[in-house]
Design a protein around this motif. Structure first.
Motif, PDB file in Angstrom:
ATOM      1  N   SER A  70      16.878 -41.513  -0.372  1.00 10.36           N
ATOM      2  CA  SER A  70      17.830 -40.670  -1.079  1.00 10.36           C
ATOM      3  C   SER A  70      18.023 -41.144  -2.516  1.00 10.36           C
ATOM      4  CB  SER A  70      19.181 -40.682  -0.352  1.00 10.36           C
ATOM      5  OG  SER A  70      19.055 -40.216   0.970  1.00 10.36           O
ATOM      6  N   TYR A  71      18.406 -40.212  -3.386  1.00  9.45           N
ATOM      7  CA  TYR A  71      18.770 -40.544  -4.758  1.00  9.45           C
ATOM      8  C   TYR A  71      20.289 -40.720  -4.829  1.00  9.45           C
ATOM      9  CZ  TYR A  71      14.164 -38.957  -6.466  1.00  9.45           C
ATOM     10  OH  TYR A  71      12.838 -38.807  -6.719  1.00  9.45           O
ATOM     11  N   LEU A  72      20.750 -41.770  -5.481  1.00 10.25           N
ATOM     12  CA  LEU A  72      22.176 -42.022  -5.682  1.00 10.25           C
ATOM     13  C   LEU A  72      22.473 -41.935  -7.172  1.00 10.25           C
ATOM     14  CD1 LEU A  72      24.261 -44.899  -4.092  1.00 10.25           C
ATOM     15  CD2 LEU A  72      24.414 -44.411  -6.522  1.00 10.25           C
ATOM     16  N   GLY A  73      23.485 -41.143  -7.542  1.00  4.85           N
ATOM     17  CA  GLY A  73      23.805 -40.983  -8.958  1.00  4.85           C
ATOM     18  C   GLY A  73      25.290 -40.803  -9.183  1.00  4.85           C
ATOM     19  N   PHE A  74      25.665 -40.678 -10.457  1.00  4.21           N
ATOM     20  CA  PHE A  74      27.069 -40.552 -10.830  1.00  4.21           C
ATOM     21  C   PHE A  74      27.242 -39.454 -11.877  1.00  4.21           C
ATOM     22  CE2 PHE A  74      26.487 -44.857  -9.297  1.00  4.21           C
ATOM     23  CZ  PHE A  74      27.562 -45.011  -8.438  1.00  4.21           C
ATOM     24  N   THR A  75      28.392 -38.815 -11.818  1.00  5.20           N
ATOM     25  CA  THR A  75      28.702 -37.748 -12.758  1.00  5.20           C
ATOM     26  C   THR A  75      30.166 -37.832 -13.152  1.00  5.20           C
ATOM     27  OG1 THR A  75      28.823 -35.341 -13.041  1.00  5.20           O
ATOM     28  CG2 THR A  75      29.133 -36.178 -10.817  1.00  5.20           C
ATOM     29  N   GLY A  97      14.956 -35.297  -3.003  1.00  3.16           N
ATOM     30  CA  GLY A  97      14.220 -35.667  -4.200  1.00  3.16           C
ATOM     31  C   GLY A  97      14.769 -35.047  -5.468  1.00  3.16           C
ATOM     32  N   GLY A  98      16.076 -34.754  -5.498  1.00  2.00           N
ATOM     33  CA  GLY A  98      16.702 -34.208  -6.700  1.00  2.00           C
ATOM     34  C   GLY A  98      16.739 -32.691  -6.751  1.00  2.00           C
ATOM     35  N   LEU A  99      16.278 -32.013  -5.707  1.00  2.18           N
ATOM     36  CA  LEU A  99      16.319 -30.549  -5.700  1.00  2.18           C
ATOM     37  C   LEU A  99      17.729 -30.035  -5.449  1.00  2.18           C
ATOM     38  CD1 LEU A  99      13.048 -29.746  -3.704  1.00  2.18           C
ATOM     39  CD2 LEU A  99      13.395 -29.724  -6.186  1.00  2.18           C
ATOM     40  N   ALA A 100      18.478 -30.744  -4.620  1.00  2.00           N
ATOM     41  CA  ALA A 100      19.864 -30.374  -4.334  1.00  2.00           C
ATOM     42  C   ALA A 100      20.700 -31.647  -4.280  1.00  2.00           C
ATOM     43  CB  ALA A 100      19.951 -29.621  -3.009  1.00  2.00           C
ATOM     44  N   TRP A 101      21.980 -31.512  -4.660  1.00  2.22           N
ATOM     45  CA  TRP A 101      22.857 -32.681  -4.752  1.00  2.22           C
ATOM     46  C   TRP A 101      24.135 -32.458  -3.969  1.00  2.22           C
ATOM     47  CZ3 TRP A 101      21.407 -37.210  -7.111  1.00  2.22           C
ATOM     48  CH2 TRP A 101      20.245 -37.155  -7.875  1.00  2.22           C
ATOM     49  N   ARG A 102      24.625 -33.550  -3.361  1.00  3.99           N
ATOM     50  CA  ARG A 102      25.886 -33.510  -2.643  1.00  3.99           C
ATOM     51  C   ARG A 102      27.035 -33.278  -3.620  1.00  3.99           C
ATOM     52  NH1 ARG A 102      28.468 -39.000  -0.521  1.00  3.99           N
ATOM     53  NH2 ARG A 102      29.292 -38.875  -2.638  1.00  3.99           N
ATOM     54  N   GLY A 132      24.047 -32.726  -9.939  1.00  2.00           N
ATOM     55  CA  GLY A 132      23.441 -34.044 -10.067  1.00  2.00           C
ATOM     56  C   GLY A 132      24.093 -34.915 -11.108  1.00  2.00           C
ATOM     57  N   PRO A 133      23.492 -36.058 -11.408  1.00  2.00           N
ATOM     58  CA  PRO A 133      24.075 -37.042 -12.311  1.00  2.00           C
ATOM     59  C   PRO A 133      24.232 -36.543 -13.741  1.00  2.00           C
ATOM     60  CG  PRO A 133      22.352 -38.030 -10.964  1.00  2.00           C
ATOM     61  CD  PRO A 133      22.258 -36.553 -10.775  1.00  2.00           C
ATOM     62  N   SER A 134      25.241 -37.067 -14.421  1.00  2.00           N
ATOM     63  CA  SER A 134      25.413 -36.839 -15.848  1.00  2.00           C
ATOM     64  C   SER A 134      24.485 -37.769 -16.623  1.00  2.00           C
ATOM     65  CB  SER A 134      26.862 -37.114 -16.259  1.00  2.00           C
ATOM     66  OG  SER A 134      27.769 -36.298 -15.562  1.00  2.00           O
ATOM     67  N   ALA A 135      24.316 -37.487 -17.904  1.00  2.00           N
ATOM     68  CA  ALA A 135      23.562 -38.398 -18.776  1.00  2.00           C
ATOM     69  C   ALA A 135      24.418 -39.639 -19.026  1.00  2.00           C
ATOM     70  CB  ALA A 135      23.209 -37.711 -20.083  1.00  2.00           C
ATOM     71  N   ILE A 136      23.864 -40.802 -18.756  1.00  2.00           N
ATOM     72  CA  ILE A 136      24.590 -42.073 -18.838  1.00  2.00           C
ATOM     73  C   ILE A 136      23.794 -43.050 -19.684  1.00  2.00           C
ATOM     74  CG2 ILE A 136      25.349 -44.069 -17.486  1.00  2.00           C
ATOM     75  CD1 ILE A 136      25.830 -42.119 -15.149  1.00  2.00           C
ATOM     76  N   GLN A 137      24.496 -43.799 -20.512  1.00  2.00           N
ATOM     77  CA  GLN A 137      23.830 -44.847 -21.298  1.00  2.00           C
ATOM     78  C   GLN A 137      24.056 -46.235 -20.690  1.00  2.00           C
ATOM     79  OE1 GLN A 137      24.214 -44.500 -25.499  1.00  2.00           O
ATOM     80  NE2 GLN A 137      22.897 -46.245 -25.912  1.00  2.00           N
ATOM     81  N   ALA A 154      36.727 -42.283 -18.020  1.00  2.00           N
ATOM     82  CA  ALA A 154      37.838 -42.900 -17.304  1.00  2.00           C
ATOM     83  C   ALA A 154      37.602 -42.911 -15.798  1.00  2.00           C
ATOM     84  CB  ALA A 154      39.135 -42.166 -17.629  1.00  2.00           C
ATOM     85  N   LEU A 155      37.040 -41.830 -15.265  1.00  2.00           N
ATOM     86  CA  LEU A 155      36.828 -41.723 -13.826  1.00  2.00           C
ATOM     87  C   LEU A 155      35.454 -41.137 -13.567  1.00  2.00           C
ATOM     88  CD1 LEU A 155      38.376 -42.289 -11.211  1.00  2.00           C
ATOM     89  CD2 LEU A 155      39.190 -39.926 -11.248  1.00  2.00           C
ATOM     90  N   ILE A 156      34.759 -41.722 -12.612  1.00  2.00           N
ATOM     91  CA  ILE A 156      33.394 -41.308 -12.317  1.00  2.00           C
ATOM     92  C   ILE A 156      33.284 -40.928 -10.843  1.00  2.00           C
ATOM     93  CG2 ILE A 156      32.411 -43.542 -11.657  1.00  2.00           C
ATOM     94  CD1 ILE A 156      30.796 -41.068 -14.126  1.00  2.00           C
ATOM     95  N   TYR A 157      32.367 -40.017 -10.529  1.00  2.00           N
ATOM     96  CA  TYR A 157      32.218 -39.522  -9.164  1.00  2.00           C
ATOM     97  C   TYR A 157      30.775 -39.749  -8.694  1.00  2.00           C
ATOM     98  CZ  TYR A 157      36.495 -37.236 -10.659  1.00  2.00           C
ATOM     99  OH  TYR A 157      37.755 -37.001 -11.166  1.00  2.00           O
ATOM    100  N   GLY A 158      30.653 -40.033  -7.405  1.00  2.00           N
ATOM    101  CA  GLY A 158      29.338 -40.288  -6.844  1.00  2.00           C
ATOM    102  C   GLY A 158      28.699 -39.039  -6.266  1.00  2.00           C
ATOM    103  N   THR A 159      27.385 -38.989  -6.322  1.00  2.00           N
ATOM    104  CA  THR A 159      26.635 -37.885  -5.733  1.00  2.00           C
ATOM    105  C   THR A 159      25.316 -38.432  -5.211  1.00  2.00           C
ATOM    106  OG1 THR A 159      25.718 -35.672  -6.123  1.00  2.00           O
ATOM    107  CG2 THR A 159      25.555 -37.245  -7.929  1.00  2.00           C
ATOM    108  N   GLU A 160      24.671 -37.704  -4.327  1.00  2.00           N
ATOM    109  CA  GLU A 160      23.374 -38.144  -3.813  1.00  2.00           C
ATOM    110  C   GLU A 160      22.527 -36.945  -3.423  1.00  2.00           C
ATOM    111  OE1 GLU A 160      23.603 -40.459  -0.250  1.00  2.00           O
ATOM    112  OE2 GLU A 160      25.212 -39.254   0.601  1.00  2.00           O
ATOM    113  N   SER A 161      21.232 -37.180  -3.377  1.00  2.00           N
ATOM    114  CA  SER A 161      20.280 -36.130  -3.012  1.00  2.00           C
ATOM    115  C   SER A 161      19.322 -36.660  -1.966  1.00  2.00           C
ATOM    116  CB  SER A 161      19.498 -35.655  -4.241  1.00  2.00           C
ATOM    117  OG  SER A 161      18.467 -34.753  -3.871  1.00  2.00           O
ATOM    118  N   THR A 162      19.137 -35.896  -0.908  1.00  2.00           N
ATOM    119  CA  THR A 162      18.150 -36.236   0.120  1.00  2.00           C
ATOM    120  C   THR A 162      16.896 -35.381  -0.009  1.00  2.00           C
ATOM    121  OG1 THR A 162      19.173 -34.687   1.676  1.00  2.00           O
ATOM    122  CG2 THR A 162      19.965 -36.966   1.730  1.00  2.00           C
TER     123      THR A 162
END
Length: 215
Positions: free
Chosen positions: A160-165, A142-147, A173-178, A132-140
């Motif tokens: 930077s890496y941009l992902g969603f959880t 290389g995926g070692l740490a996430w906002r 970091g990001p959730s598993a997404i299909q 229903a609701l998704i949140y944004g995250t990013e890593s500067t």
């Protein structure tokens, strides 16, 4: 007379042994081939077209903002997958501002930088699977740490890496997404007219490649 020769011989031998000890080094090549596959798609064939722009509509001494455009970005995976997005500028070095979130519009006939554009993802305009609701995250890093994941819009960057959880406040970091579908805001700015050679038709020539990074 013989002593100097013996001493020299010992020094050369020591040097040879040291060189021999450092003449080899091991290399390991590692990775993981996964059956997961994600396909990114852009609406309108990934084309943002501003049509013809009269030079008299450009600001003389400051940048001119063009109308905001929107593009739909979708990523479809054959199974739930943890991934992030980043974008590579195919006109690298032509943006007016040196920043990973700004992409160039090419150069005019005199080699001046025509302008720049950015692409912003908004979690509120993003749909992920049945969440229903998704949140944004990013890593500067290389995926070692996430906002900390939140609802703030994120400009996609080149480094930077941009992902969603689906977990607010998460830092893992990001959730598993299909399947992900997001409406992205595209904002472009043309350089000040005084900085451009507009004696002939000048083509806006922005080009970038969006990449899915598997985590």
């Amino acid at each position: 007379m013989n002593t100097p020769c013996i001493t020299l011989s010992i020094l050369l031998l020591a040097g040879a042994q040291h060189a021999q000890a450092a003449s080899t080094v091991d290399l390991s090549v590692k990775g993981l081939i996964t059956p997961t596959a994600c396909t990114p798609l852009l609406s309108s064939g990934g084309l943002i077209d501003y049509g013809k722009i009269s030079q008299q509509d450009l600001n003389q001494d400051k940048g001119t903002r063009l109308p905001v455009k929107h593009l739909q970005v979708s990523v479809a995976c054959n199974a739930p997958s943890r991934f992030a997005l980043r974008m590579r500028d195919n006109r690298d070095g032509s943006a007016m501002v040196n920043s990973e979130i700004y992409y160039g519009l090419g150069l005019d006939t005199s080699g001046n930088r025509i302008g720049l554009y950015s692409m912003t993802f908004d979690p509120r305009q993003t749909v992920v699977d049945s969440t229903a609701l998704i949140y944004g995250t990013e890593s500067t890093t290389g995926g070692l740490a996430w906002r900390t994941a939140n609802l703030n819009p994120i400009d996609i960057g080149a480094n930077s890496y941009l992902g969603f959880t689906d977990t607010e406040g998460s830092t893992v970091g990001p959730s598993a997404i299909q399947e992900l579908i997001s409406t992205v805001k595209v904002e472009a700015v043309i350089n000040a007219k005084q900085n451009l050679d507009l004696s002939t038709d000048t083509l806006l020539d922005g080009s970038a490649t969006m990449e899915v990074v598997y985590l």
